[in-house]
Design a protein around this motif. Structure first.
Motif, PDB file in Angstrom:
ATOM      1  N   ILE A   1      65.731  33.129  47.300  1.00  0.00           N
ATOM      2  CA  ILE A   1      64.353  33.334  47.737  1.00  0.00           C
ATOM      3  C   ILE A   1      64.302  34.196  48.995  1.00  0.00           C
ATOM      4  N   LEU A   2      65.154  33.917  49.967  1.00  0.00           N
ATOM      5  CA  LEU A   2      65.116  34.694  51.210  1.00  0.00           C
ATOM      6  C   LEU A   2      65.586  36.122  51.009  1.00  0.00           C
ATOM      7  N   GLU A   3      66.490  36.355  50.071  1.00  0.00           N
ATOM      8  CA  GLU A   3      66.879  37.735  49.770  1.00  0.00           C
ATOM      9  C   GLU A   3      65.705  38.499  49.161  1.00  0.00           C
ATOM     10  N   CYS A   4      64.918  37.843  48.323  1.00  0.00           N
ATOM     11  CA  CYS A   4      63.723  38.490  47.771  1.00  0.00           C
ATOM     12  C   CYS A   4      62.794  38.944  48.893  1.00  0.00           C
ATOM     13  N   ASP A   5      62.564  38.060  49.853  1.00  0.00           N
ATOM     14  CA  ASP A   5      61.690  38.406  50.977  1.00  0.00           C
ATOM     15  C   ASP A   5      62.249  39.573  51.775  1.00  0.00           C
ATOM     16  N   ALA A   6      63.560  39.582  51.999  1.00  0.00           N
ATOM     17  CA  ALA A   6      64.182  40.651  52.776  1.00  0.00           C
ATOM     18  C   ALA A   6      64.037  41.995  52.076  1.00  0.00           C
ATOM     19  N   LEU A   7      64.214  41.996  50.766  1.00  0.00           N
ATOM     20  CA  LEU A   7      64.113  43.256  50.031  1.00  0.00           C
ATOM     21  C   LEU A   7      62.681  43.778  49.997  1.00  0.00           C
ATOM     22  N   VAL A   8      61.719  42.871  49.910  1.00  0.00           N
ATOM     23  CA  VAL A   8      60.314  43.294  49.980  1.00  0.00           C
ATOM     24  C   VAL A   8      60.022  43.939  51.333  1.00  0.00           C
ATOM     25  N   ARG A   9      60.501  43.336  52.418  1.00  0.00           N
ATOM     26  CA  ARG A   9      60.275  43.913  53.743  1.00  0.00           C
ATOM     27  C   ARG A   9      60.917  45.295  53.856  1.00  0.00           C
ATOM     28  N   ALA A  10      62.122  45.430  53.346  1.00  0.00           N
ATOM     29  CA  ALA A  10      62.810  46.727  53.417  1.00  0.00           C
ATOM     30  C   ALA A  10      62.031  47.798  52.668  1.00  0.00           C
ATOM     31  N   ALA A  11      61.542  47.455  51.498  1.00  0.00           N
ATOM     32  CA  ALA A  11      60.785  48.428  50.716  1.00  0.00           C
ATOM     33  C   ALA A  11      59.458  48.765  51.385  1.00  0.00           C
ATOM     34  N   ASN A  12      58.763  47.755  51.906  1.00  0.00           N
ATOM     35  CA  ASN A  12      57.469  47.984  52.547  1.00  0.00           C
ATOM     36  C   ASN A  12      57.587  48.784  53.833  1.00  0.00           C
ATOM     37  N   ASN A  13      58.729  48.690  54.492  1.00  0.00           N
ATOM     38  CA  ASN A  13      58.933  49.424  55.740  1.00  0.00           C
ATOM     39  C   ASN A  13      59.492  50.828  55.512  1.00  0.00           C
ATOM     40  N   SER A  14      59.513  51.262  54.265  1.00  0.00           N
ATOM     41  CA  SER A  14      60.053  52.581  53.937  1.00  0.00           C
ATOM     42  C   SER A  14      59.035  53.371  53.134  1.00  0.00           C
ATOM     43  N   ASP A  15      59.393  54.602  52.828  1.00  0.00           N
ATOM     44  CA  ASP A  15      58.558  55.408  51.942  1.00  0.00           C
ATOM     45  C   ASP A  15      59.237  55.601  50.596  1.00  0.00           C
ATOM     46  N   ARG A  16      60.167  54.719  50.256  1.00  0.00           N
ATOM     47  CA  ARG A  16      60.923  54.848  49.017  1.00  0.00           C
ATOM     48  C   ARG A  16      60.184  54.222  47.840  1.00  0.00           C
ATOM     49  N   ILE A  17      60.403  54.767  46.665  1.00  0.00           N
ATOM     50  CA  ILE A  17      59.868  54.224  45.427  1.00  0.00           C
ATOM     51  C   ILE A  17      60.874  53.209  44.882  1.00  0.00           C
ATOM     52  N   VAL A  18      60.399  51.999  44.574  1.00  0.00           N
ATOM     53  CA  VAL A  18      61.279  50.958  44.037  1.00  0.00           C
ATOM     54  C   VAL A  18      60.665  50.404  42.751  1.00  0.00           C
ATOM     55  N   GLN A  19      61.431  50.506  41.687  1.00  0.00           N
ATOM     56  CA  GLN A  19      61.042  49.913  40.405  1.00  0.00           C
ATOM     57  C   GLN A  19      62.057  48.828  40.050  1.00  0.00           C
ATOM     58  N   VAL A  20      61.596  47.709  39.527  1.00  0.00           N
ATOM     59  CA  VAL A  20      62.478  46.611  39.142  1.00  0.00           C
ATOM     60  C   VAL A  20      62.560  46.562  37.616  1.00  0.00           C
ATOM     61  N   GLY A  21      63.722  46.179  37.095  1.00  0.00           N
ATOM     62  CA  GLY A  21      64.001  46.305  35.678  1.00  0.00           C
ATOM     63  C   GLY A  21      63.323  45.307  34.766  1.00  0.00           C
ATOM     64  N   GLN A  22      62.092  44.985  35.018  1.00  0.00           N
ATOM     65  CA  GLN A  22      61.309  44.120  34.136  1.00  0.00           C
ATOM     66  C   GLN A  22      60.493  45.006  33.203  1.00  0.00           C
ATOM     67  N   TRP A  23      61.236  45.624  32.253  1.00  0.00           N
ATOM     68  CA  TRP A  23      60.711  46.717  31.436  1.00  0.00           C
ATOM     69  C   TRP A  23      59.626  46.285  30.460  1.00  0.00           C
ATOM     70  N   GLN A  24      59.502  44.979  30.195  1.00  0.00           N
ATOM     71  CA  GLN A  24      58.443  44.536  29.294  1.00  0.00           C
ATOM     72  C   GLN A  24      57.066  44.877  29.849  1.00  0.00           C
ATOM     73  N   ARG A  25      56.982  45.078  31.168  1.00  0.00           N
ATOM     74  CA  ARG A  25      55.703  45.461  31.767  1.00  0.00           C
ATOM     75  C   ARG A  25      55.247  46.848  31.315  1.00  0.00           C
ATOM     76  N   SER A  26      56.159  47.627  30.750  1.00  0.00           N
ATOM     77  CA  SER A  26      55.799  48.958  30.265  1.00  0.00           C
ATOM     78  C   SER A  26      55.574  48.994  28.760  1.00  0.00           C
ATOM     79  N   GLN A  27      55.688  47.860  28.098  1.00  0.00           N
ATOM     80  CA  GLN A  27      55.595  47.810  26.642  1.00  0.00           C
ATOM     81  C   GLN A  27      54.174  47.480  26.213  1.00  0.00           C
ATOM     82  N   ARG A  28      53.671  48.271  25.284  1.00  0.00           N
ATOM     83  CA  ARG A  28      52.254  48.209  24.914  1.00  0.00           C
ATOM     84  C   ARG A  28      51.847  46.839  24.374  1.00  0.00           C
ATOM     85  N   HIS A  29      52.640  46.253  23.488  1.00  0.00           N
ATOM     86  CA  HIS A  29      52.174  45.014  22.867  1.00  0.00           C
ATOM     87  C   HIS A  29      52.135  43.864  23.868  1.00  0.00           C
ATOM     88  N   PHE A  30      52.980  43.897  24.908  1.00  0.00           N
ATOM     89  CA  PHE A  30      52.882  42.889  25.960  1.00  0.00           C
ATOM     90  C   PHE A  30      51.573  43.064  26.732  1.00  0.00           C
TER      91      PHE A  30
END
Length: 405
Positions: free
Chosen positions: A112-141
């Motif tokens: 849980i704390l690693e999740c929070d740390a990674l969110v802070r790192a991403a929010n404090n940057s200008d980098r694009i971050v995508q996570v591999g939950q690819w079902q979010r890109s699938q039409r029928h879902f």
């Protein structure tokens, strides 16, 4: 580097390329003007195999065993991270600090704390971050969730998500042995506790050891519970409880349970997670899925499609809407599009939402490991139960430190 048009070349470096990392790399290379310039793995055999396969496509990427060297490569714009779960947080944060855009496998992190740390790192940057939950890109879902949101199912009191995986058998006891030639096993273990080399603690089967991952809960649970949350527009559960164990294979060599039920309590409804190994006949005859059980009918969704099973005389059933597309390919297209346009707002699996579902899955595991009903305080980022708070962070060993931002 900056991109300002959809045809700009994107140079990819991939870290961890044996299994899902290779599938991810193949998917991103389907996008126009994407080229692999570097690959990294702790196993020389894997590096050689993937180098030959990429050479057949006209690419000659540099080879690295140490991911830090790949991150220092100026000819890498974006990084795919598909290493074991216990490496996700450290490597993704290092990639962000190195100025790379990041595609990181699920679960986002191993605590849980690693999740929070990674969110802070991403929010404090200008980098694009995508996570591999690819079902979010699938039409029928997406269509299934739209139907749930339409209200046609009536009041939904229970949502079930499950993975009944008949192909997953017992992890047999195997003796420790020598590290395979060409493998940097010390680097593979990284921040995890040191163990002598054992084939069960390597490559695919690392998933069944708490040192590196969270079993089926974080392997399949993050995919399926994600859509349970999206369908219910749910946020933080009021409580979590879980029970299970090694019921199928008491002598299994792994740590994680082969049978587990977790109940997440929300206002007005529950989400129930179930998993079982060596059984394929799950709810509604499906080995995996999500069921939104409403007063009017039940929508059942899996990777093959969705349908609605009506309550008698209350609504009309909806026949199966089958899968029509390649979710992983679309997910990578979405990622590259966001990278080129510098548009984090179009990312389909953003880091904050991926952190939420990963944390929910970790909560289920923590409830199982403590044997307690857990109450989560979102404001404090802690449980009410001391034993559960002792499992908020992954243990770091061998000189590795929790990332400071």
């Amino acid at each position: 580097m900056e991109f300002n048009n959809f045809s700009a070349e994107v140079r990819v470096g991939a870290i961890g390329i044996k299994g899902m990392g290779w599938h991810n790399l193949e998917a991103i290379l389907k996008v126009d003007s994407v080229r692999c310039t570097a690959i990294c793995d702790i196993d020389d055999t894997v590096l050689e195999q993937r180098s030959k396969q990429l050479a057949e496509r006209g690419m000659q990427p540099k080879q690295y065993k140490d991911f830090n060297e790949l991150l220092a490569d100026a000819e890498v714009d974006v990084v795919i991270i598909a290493t074991p779960d216990h490496w996700h947080c450290l490597q993704a944060i290092a990639a962000i600090k190195a100025g790379k855009d990041v595609y990181v496998e699920k679960p986002l992190a191993n605590s849980i704390l690693e999740c929070d740390a990674l969110v802070r790192a991403a929010n404090n940057s200008d980098r694009i971050v995508q996570v591999g939950q690819w079902q979010r890109s699938q039409r029928h879902f997406q269509d299934a969730v739209s139907f749930v949101h339409s209200g046609k199912l009536g009041k939904i009191r229970t949502v079930k998500a499950w993975a009944y995986l008949g192909w997953k058998q017992r992890v047999p006891e195997k003796p420790d042995g020598p590290v395979p030639a060409g493998v940097d096993y010390l680097l593979w273990q990284g921040p995890a506790e040191r163990h002598s080399f054992n084939p069960n603690r390597f490559h695919y089967d690392f998933r069944w050891y708490w040192d590196y991952a969270g079993g089926l809960m974080t392997d399949w649970g993050v995919h399926l519970l994600d859509y349970a949350l999206l369908g219910m527009k749910a946020s933080v559960p009021k409580s979590v409880m879980a029970t299970g164990g090694k019921f199928a294979y008491p002598e299994d060599a792994g740590d994680t349970p082969d049978t587990l039920t977790a109940v997440y309590e929300f206002d007005g409804f529950n989400i129930v997670w179930e998993h079982a190994t060596s059984i394929s006949n799950g709810p509604y005859g499906r080995e995996h899925g999500i069921a939104f059980i409403g007063d009017m009918g039940t929508l059942v969704l899996d990777r093959g499609g969705w349908e609605v099973i009506a309550e008698k005389d209350r609504m009309a059933s909806v026949p199966l809407h089958p899968r029509e597309d390649d979710g992983l390919a679309l997910h990578m297209l979405n990622f590259v599009d966001a990278v080129r346009r510098r548009a984090p707002e179009i990312i389909r699996a953003p880091v904050a939402e991926a952190a939420h579902i990963a944390k929910l899955s970790h909560m289920g595991n923590i409830a199982y490991r403590t044997g307690q009903k857990l109450i989560w305080n979102e404001k404090k980022g802690r449980f009410s139960e001391k034993a559960a708070n002792n499992l908020l962070a992954a243990s770091y060993h061998n000189g590795y430190k929790f990332p400071k931002l």
